[in-house]
Design a protein around this motif. Structure first.
Motif, PDB file in Angstrom:
ATOM      1  N   TYR A 222       1.831   3.249   6.108  1.00  0.00           N
ATOM      2  CA  TYR A 222       1.064   3.153   4.857  1.00  0.00           C
ATOM      3  C   TYR A 222       0.532   1.751   4.596  1.00  0.00           C
ATOM      4  O   TYR A 222      -0.165   1.531   3.598  1.00  0.00           O
ATOM      5  N   ASP A 223       0.840   0.817   5.488  1.00  0.00           N
ATOM      6  CA  ASP A 223       0.384  -0.573   5.366  1.00  0.00           C
ATOM      7  C   ASP A 223       0.745  -1.162   3.994  1.00  0.00           C
ATOM      8  O   ASP A 223      -0.073  -1.801   3.335  1.00  0.00           O
ATOM      9  N   SER A 224       1.963  -0.905   3.565  1.00  0.00           N
ATOM     10  CA  SER A 224       2.413  -1.412   2.266  1.00  0.00           C
ATOM     11  C   SER A 224       3.702  -2.215   2.457  1.00  0.00           C
ATOM     12  O   SER A 224       4.525  -1.887   3.315  1.00  0.00           O
ATOM     13  N   PRO A 225       3.879  -3.278   1.649  1.00  0.00           N
ATOM     14  CA  PRO A 225       5.079  -4.108   1.793  1.00  0.00           C
ATOM     15  C   PRO A 225       6.339  -3.331   1.431  1.00  0.00           C
ATOM     16  O   PRO A 225       6.351  -2.534   0.495  1.00  0.00           O
ATOM     17  N   MET A 226       7.421  -3.593   2.183  1.00  0.00           N
ATOM     18  CA  MET A 226       8.727  -2.989   1.922  1.00  0.00           C
ATOM     19  C   MET A 226       9.807  -4.084   2.004  1.00  0.00           C
ATOM     20  O   MET A 226      10.670  -4.052   2.881  1.00  0.00           O
ATOM     21  N   PRO A 227       9.788  -5.062   1.093  1.00  0.00           N
ATOM     22  CA  PRO A 227      10.765  -6.157   1.189  1.00  0.00           C
ATOM     23  C   PRO A 227      12.196  -5.660   1.028  1.00  0.00           C
ATOM     24  O   PRO A 227      12.447  -4.677   0.337  1.00  0.00           O
ATOM     25  N   TYR A 228      13.111  -6.365   1.704  1.00  0.00           N
ATOM     26  CA  TYR A 228      14.551  -6.058   1.642  1.00  0.00           C
ATOM     27  C   TYR A 228      14.820  -4.619   2.091  1.00  0.00           C
ATOM     28  O   TYR A 228      15.671  -3.925   1.532  1.00  0.00           O
ATOM     29  N   ALA A 229      14.146  -4.169   3.119  1.00  0.00           N
ATOM     30  CA  ALA A 229      14.288  -2.790   3.594  1.00  0.00           C
ATOM     31  C   ALA A 229      15.614  -2.606   4.315  1.00  0.00           C
ATOM     32  O   ALA A 229      15.993  -3.403   5.190  1.00  0.00           O
ATOM     33  N   MET A 230      16.313  -1.520   3.963  1.00  0.00           N
ATOM     34  CA  MET A 230      17.563  -1.112   4.619  1.00  0.00           C
ATOM     35  C   MET A 230      17.379   0.339   5.041  1.00  0.00           C
ATOM     36  O   MET A 230      17.516   1.262   4.225  1.00  0.00           O
ATOM     37  N   PHE A 231      17.024   0.556   6.317  1.00  0.00           N
ATOM     38  CA  PHE A 231      16.682   1.887   6.806  1.00  0.00           C
ATOM     39  C   PHE A 231      17.946   2.702   7.043  1.00  0.00           C
ATOM     40  O   PHE A 231      18.936   2.225   7.592  1.00  0.00           O
ATOM     41  N   PHE A 232      17.864   4.002   6.634  1.00  0.00           N
ATOM     42  CA  PHE A 232      19.023   4.883   6.789  1.00  0.00           C
ATOM     43  C   PHE A 232      18.678   6.249   7.378  1.00  0.00           C
ATOM     44  O   PHE A 232      19.571   6.948   7.869  1.00  0.00           O
ATOM     45  N   ALA A 237      13.942   4.210   3.732  1.00  0.00           N
ATOM     46  CA  ALA A 237      14.783   3.034   3.526  1.00  0.00           C
ATOM     47  C   ALA A 237      14.952   2.779   2.036  1.00  0.00           C
ATOM     48  O   ALA A 237      14.164   3.251   1.203  1.00  0.00           O
ATOM     49  N   VAL A 238      15.986   2.030   1.734  1.00  0.00           N
ATOM     50  CA  VAL A 238      16.114   1.460   0.393  1.00  0.00           C
ATOM     51  C   VAL A 238      15.374   0.126   0.426  1.00  0.00           C
ATOM     52  O   VAL A 238      15.650  -0.712   1.304  1.00  0.00           O
ATOM     53  N   HIS A 239      14.436  -0.093  -0.510  1.00  0.00           N
ATOM     54  CA  HIS A 239      13.698  -1.369  -0.505  1.00  0.00           C
ATOM     55  C   HIS A 239      13.108  -1.663  -1.884  1.00  0.00           C
ATOM     56  O   HIS A 239      13.009  -0.783  -2.743  1.00  0.00           O
ATOM     57  N   PHE A 240      12.705  -2.912  -2.074  1.00  0.00           N
ATOM     58  CA  PHE A 240      12.044  -3.312  -3.312  1.00  0.00           C
ATOM     59  C   PHE A 240      10.630  -2.743  -3.341  1.00  0.00           C
ATOM     60  O   PHE A 240       9.945  -2.680  -2.323  1.00  0.00           O
ATOM     61  N   SER A 241      10.177  -2.330  -4.558  1.00  0.00           N
ATOM     62  CA  SER A 241       8.826  -1.788  -4.736  1.00  0.00           C
ATOM     63  C   SER A 241       8.149  -2.475  -5.917  1.00  0.00           C
ATOM     64  O   SER A 241       8.594  -2.329  -7.059  1.00  0.00           O
ATOM     65  N   ALA A 242       7.081  -3.203  -5.615  1.00  0.00           N
ATOM     66  CA  ALA A 242       6.317  -3.844  -6.692  1.00  0.00           C
ATOM     67  C   ALA A 242       5.645  -2.794  -7.574  1.00  0.00           C
ATOM     68  O   ALA A 242       5.466  -3.015  -8.780  1.00  0.00           O
ATOM     69  N   ASP A 243       5.280  -1.651  -6.986  1.00  0.00           N
ATOM     70  CA  ASP A 243       4.661  -0.580  -7.772  1.00  0.00           C
ATOM     71  C   ASP A 243       5.650   0.000  -8.772  1.00  0.00           C
ATOM     72  O   ASP A 243       5.302   0.276  -9.933  1.00  0.00           O
ATOM     73  N   PHE A 244       6.897   0.193  -8.345  1.00  0.00           N
ATOM     74  CA  PHE A 244       7.930   0.681  -9.258  1.00  0.00           C
ATOM     75  C   PHE A 244       8.171  -0.336 -10.370  1.00  0.00           C
ATOM     76  O   PHE A 244       8.327   0.019 -11.539  1.00  0.00           O
ATOM     77  N   ALA A 245       8.165  -1.616 -10.014  1.00  0.00           N
ATOM     78  CA  ALA A 245       8.354  -2.666 -11.022  1.00  0.00           C
ATOM     79  C   ALA A 245       7.231  -2.661 -12.049  1.00  0.00           C
ATOM     80  O   ALA A 245       7.458  -2.943 -13.235  1.00  0.00           O
TER      81      ALA A 245
END
Length: 282
Positions: A222-232, A237-245
């Motif tokens: 999706y060419d979108s940032p996924m900072p602090y990604a923890m793939f499971f 993954a669990v990651h920070f989302s600027a859109d959610f913020a």
């Protein structure tokens, strides 16, 4: 007979508090009966002899006093208050476009400004405090907010953890309360609000483990940032989302578990290790 008459008058006078007057020294006969008033002063309820006196004026009545100002409406919430009621106030202010942040559940400066603007627009005193009159006006203009209106930007309480989360090191993710608990040996270390995928790209449920961490990851799909990604699980993954913020639960992920609190997930990222379990449940 004359003596008997006089004696009778004397008896009558004695019984009525009167005295019989005998002729004076000049031989003139006075009125046979003279009535003496106690104390020799007129009754205060009467006009003094001789007339012309005016009765005392009546004391002023309460009707002559100016009316008391009506009491101001009772203040329900003001700056510094917190709680579910404040969260509902903020959710309703969002509905009428007077507030764009939150709800946070804290009556802060933006909330005070929003209330003041709402009051001024409707001719109410611009106090910035939510009184009973302001609240009733807002209720008539808005609908009852739902659960996710109240927690649009997170902050909801977490449900009890899944039984599978009570041992070891676990990212315990609850879709019902939309929360993530970081738990170590049954103890909750931290809790944060999370967002999931839409019905077209749902977040998978089950028991997984963290198999890869990527601090500054960018999605190749999706060419979108996924900072602090923890793939499971695959690409989830669990990651920070600027859109959610920025938008809260108005949006959704592509299947990942989004976190909106960047400092919180930065701290979580530093603690989680490869191999730690991830439990995703309803």
């Amino acid at each position: 007979m004359g003596r008997a008459f006089v004696a009778g008058l004397a008896v009558l006078a004695a019984l009525t508090g009167c005295t019989v007057q005998t002729p004076d020294g000049e031989g003139k006969r006075r009125s046979p009966v003279h009535i003496e008033l106690p104390g020799g002063t007129p009754s205060p309820d009467r006009t003094p002899a001789g007339g012309g006196g005016e009765p005392d004026p009546a004391p002023p009545s309460d009707d002559d006093k100016p009316g008391a100002a009506p009491a101001p409406p009772r203040v329900l919430w003001s700056r510094g208050d917190t709680g579910r009621d404040v969260r509902e106030l903020q959710a309703r202010l969002r509905q009428v476009a007077w507030l764009f942040d939150g709800p946070t559940g804290a009556y802060d400066e933006p909330t005070e400004r929003a209330v003041s603007g709402f009051q001024g627009k409707r001719g109410l005193p611009r106090t910035g405090k939510t009184d009973a009159v302001t609240w009733q006006r807002l209720l008539r203009m808005t609908r009852e907010p739902g659960r996710w209106d109240l927690y649009l930007m997170g902050g909801q309480p977490a449900d009890p953890p899944d039984a599978r989360c009570r041992t070891g090191r676990v990212l315990c993710i609850d879709k019902t309360s939309r929360t993530l608990r970081w738990m170590v040996d049954g103890r909750t270390v931290s809790t944060m609000a999370v967002r999931f995928g839409s019905q077209y790209t749902p977040t998978r449920e089950g028991v997984f483990s963290v198999y890869w961490k990527s601090r500054d990851h960018v999605s190749t799909l999706y060419d979108s940032p996924m900072p602090y990604a923890m793939f499971f699980s695959g690409g989830q993954a669990v990651h920070f989302s600027a859109d959610f913020a920025a938008r809260g639960y108005a949006g959704a992920s592509h299947g990942c578990v989004n976190v909106r609190d960047e400092p919180a997930i930065a701290e979580l990222y530093a603690q989680v290790r490869d191999g730690d379990r991830v439990v995703v449940s309803w």
